[in-house]
Design a protein around this motif. Sequence first.
Motif, PDB file in Angstrom:
ATOM      1  N   LEU A  29       0.851  -1.300  -0.001  1.00  0.00           N
ATOM      2  CA  LEU A  29      -0.046  -0.019  -0.093  1.00  0.00           C
ATOM      3  C   LEU A  29       0.834   1.275  -0.190  1.00  0.00           C
ATOM      4  O   LEU A  29       0.672   2.201  -0.767  1.00  0.00           O
ATOM      5  CB  LEU A  29      -1.056  -0.008   1.343  1.00  0.00           C
ATOM      6  N   ARG A  30       1.933   1.331   0.826  1.00  0.00           N
ATOM      7  CA  ARG A  30       2.871   2.347   0.763  1.00  0.00           C
ATOM      8  C   ARG A  30       3.507   2.522  -0.487  1.00  0.00           C
ATOM      9  O   ARG A  30       3.758   3.673  -1.266  1.00  0.00           O
ATOM     10  CB  ARG A  30       4.056   2.301   1.739  1.00  0.00           C
ATOM     11  N   GLY A  31       3.943   1.366  -1.518  1.00  0.00           N
ATOM     12  CA  GLY A  31       4.157   1.183  -2.582  1.00  0.00           C
ATOM     13  C   GLY A  31       3.342   1.954  -3.820  1.00  0.00           C
ATOM     14  O   GLY A  31       3.702   2.492  -4.895  1.00  0.00           O
ATOM     15  N   HIS A  32       1.898   1.823  -3.446  1.00  0.00           N
ATOM     16  CA  HIS A  32       1.089   2.570  -4.296  1.00  0.00           C
ATOM     17  C   HIS A  32       0.883   4.077  -3.934  1.00  0.00           C
ATOM     18  O   HIS A  32       0.289   4.736  -4.278  1.00  0.00           O
ATOM     19  CB  HIS A  32      -0.245   1.802  -4.062  1.00  0.00           C
ATOM     20  N   GLY A  33       1.594   4.626  -2.897  1.00  0.00           N
ATOM     21  CA  GLY A  33       1.746   5.779  -2.476  1.00  0.00           C
ATOM     22  C   GLY A  33       0.485   6.085  -1.175  1.00  0.00           C
ATOM     23  O   GLY A  33       0.569   7.415  -0.905  1.00  0.00           O
ATOM     24  N   ALA A  34       0.014   5.181  -0.677  1.00  0.00           N
ATOM     25  CA  ALA A  34      -0.682   5.522   0.376  1.00  0.00           C
ATOM     26  C   ALA A  34       0.012   5.760   1.683  1.00  0.00           C
ATOM     27  O   ALA A  34       1.235   5.287   1.796  1.00  0.00           O
ATOM     28  CB  ALA A  34      -1.696   4.526   0.631  1.00  0.00           C
ATOM     29  N   THR A  35      -0.505   6.589   2.592  1.00  0.00           N
ATOM     30  CA  THR A  35       0.042   6.946   3.732  1.00  0.00           C
ATOM     31  C   THR A  35      -0.417   5.716   4.736  1.00  0.00           C
ATOM     32  O   THR A  35      -1.696   5.697   4.738  1.00  0.00           O
ATOM     33  CB  THR A  35      -0.194   8.140   4.435  1.00  0.00           C
ATOM     34  N   VAL A  36       0.596   4.907   5.354  1.00  0.00           N
ATOM     35  CA  VAL A  36       0.103   3.714   6.117  1.00  0.00           C
ATOM     36  C   VAL A  36       0.596   3.933   7.507  1.00  0.00           C
ATOM     37  O   VAL A  36       1.827   3.803   7.836  1.00  0.00           O
ATOM     38  CB  VAL A  36       0.405   2.361   5.478  1.00  0.00           C
ATOM     39  N   HIS A  37      -0.234   3.825   8.458  1.00  0.00           N
ATOM     40  CA  HIS A  37       0.248   3.879   9.940  1.00  0.00           C
ATOM     41  C   HIS A  37      -0.238   2.544  10.536  1.00  0.00           C
ATOM     42  O   HIS A  37      -1.330   1.958  10.249  1.00  0.00           O
ATOM     43  CB  HIS A  37      -0.345   4.925  10.698  1.00  0.00           C
ATOM     44  N   VAL A  38       0.771   2.101  11.425  1.00  0.00           N
ATOM     45  CA  VAL A  38       0.549   0.915  12.286  1.00  0.00           C
ATOM     46  C   VAL A  38      -0.205   1.327  13.715  1.00  0.00           C
ATOM     47  O   VAL A  38       0.838   2.168  14.278  1.00  0.00           O
ATOM     48  CB  VAL A  38       1.630  -0.126  12.408  1.00  0.00           C
ATOM     49  N   ALA A  39      -1.198   0.952  14.147  1.00  0.00           N
ATOM     50  CA  ALA A  39      -1.419   1.297  15.669  1.00  0.00           C
ATOM     51  C   ALA A  39      -1.401  -0.149  16.428  1.00  0.00           C
ATOM     52  O   ALA A  39      -1.889  -0.966  16.152  1.00  0.00           O
ATOM     53  CB  ALA A  39      -2.963   2.076  15.624  1.00  0.00           C
ATOM     54  N   SER A  40      -1.072   0.142  17.623  1.00  0.00           N
ATOM     55  CA  SER A  40      -1.279  -1.250  18.637  1.00  0.00           C
ATOM     56  C   SER A  40      -2.037  -0.482  19.985  1.00  0.00           C
ATOM     57  O   SER A  40      -1.958   0.506  20.118  1.00  0.00           O
ATOM     58  CB  SER A  40       0.271  -1.893  19.019  1.00  0.00           C
ATOM     59  N   PRO A  41      -2.375  -1.557  20.795  1.00  0.00           N
ATOM     60  CA  PRO A  41      -3.063  -0.953  21.921  1.00  0.00           C
ATOM     61  C   PRO A  41      -2.228   0.006  22.747  1.00  0.00           C
ATOM     62  O   PRO A  41      -2.863   1.050  23.377  1.00  0.00           O
ATOM     63  CB  PRO A  41      -3.534  -2.356  22.701  1.00  0.00           C
ATOM     64  N   ASP A  42      -0.828  -0.301  23.018  1.00  0.00           N
ATOM     65  CA  ASP A  42      -0.131   0.344  23.847  1.00  0.00           C
ATOM     66  C   ASP A  42       0.769   1.356  23.090  1.00  0.00           C
ATOM     67  O   ASP A  42       1.448   2.112  23.662  1.00  0.00           O
ATOM     68  CB  ASP A  42       0.712  -0.216  24.765  1.00  0.00           C
ATOM     69  N   GLY A  43       0.981   1.075  21.934  1.00  0.00           N
ATOM     70  CA  GLY A  43       1.576   2.026  20.998  1.00  0.00           C
ATOM     71  C   GLY A  43       3.121   1.923  20.799  1.00  0.00           C
ATOM     72  O   GLY A  43       4.022   2.393  20.353  1.00  0.00           O
ATOM     73  N   LYS A  44       3.285   0.553  21.415  1.00  0.00           N
ATOM     74  CA  LYS A  44       4.738   0.143  21.508  1.00  0.00           C
ATOM     75  C   LYS A  44       4.928  -0.751  20.247  1.00  0.00           C
ATOM     76  O   LYS A  44       3.980  -1.519  19.708  1.00  0.00           O
ATOM     77  CB  LYS A  44       5.206  -0.606  22.692  1.00  0.00           C
TER      78      LYS A  44
END
Length: 186
Positions: A29-44
């Motif tokens: 998805l990043r390769g297609h130009g999208a901004t991709v974020h990863v979230a986790s319950p504690d942010g770690k």
Amino acid sequence: MTAIKESKILILATNGFEQSELEVPRDKLRGHGATVHVASPDGKTIKGWDGNDWGQDAEVDLQLSDVDLADYDALVLPGGQINPDLLRVDRDAVKLIRDFVEAGKIVAAVCHAPWLLIEAGVVEGREMTSYHSIRTDLKNAGANVVDKPVAVSNGIITSRNPDDLNDFVAKIVEEVEEGKHPRPGA
């Protein structure tokens, strides 16, 4: 309509995510130009599961409690047995998934991640697929279960396993570019 290059996509995961099911969508998805974020319950940082043992770490961009639904066009839920099992007992994670669905945003779940869709109460009457061992769970929750690489029902995308990731990502791109998906009864 939103061009994939202008889109923001959130991946929600915790320890025990299937390595390829987070990395392939994130990177493609990043390769297609999208901004991709990863979230986790504690942010770690979270650790993947790869084959029969722990895999590599994945960097996390934000904590679940800091996610603003309005910032994102789509939500991606990686599978693995451990990751969705831990997230489905996290009320905030389940609420976020339900909120994405109710807002008509794209939600994509692969392998065991449809457990999260079941927990969020959003599968009834929808065509869905998953890893073979949880298809009975989907059926019991009211989904119309199919066995194919990717199933789509009003912007909710499901796939069976890592072998389907290319089709899974292609469908995410297509659905994001289509725009919001109103969901009757959601």
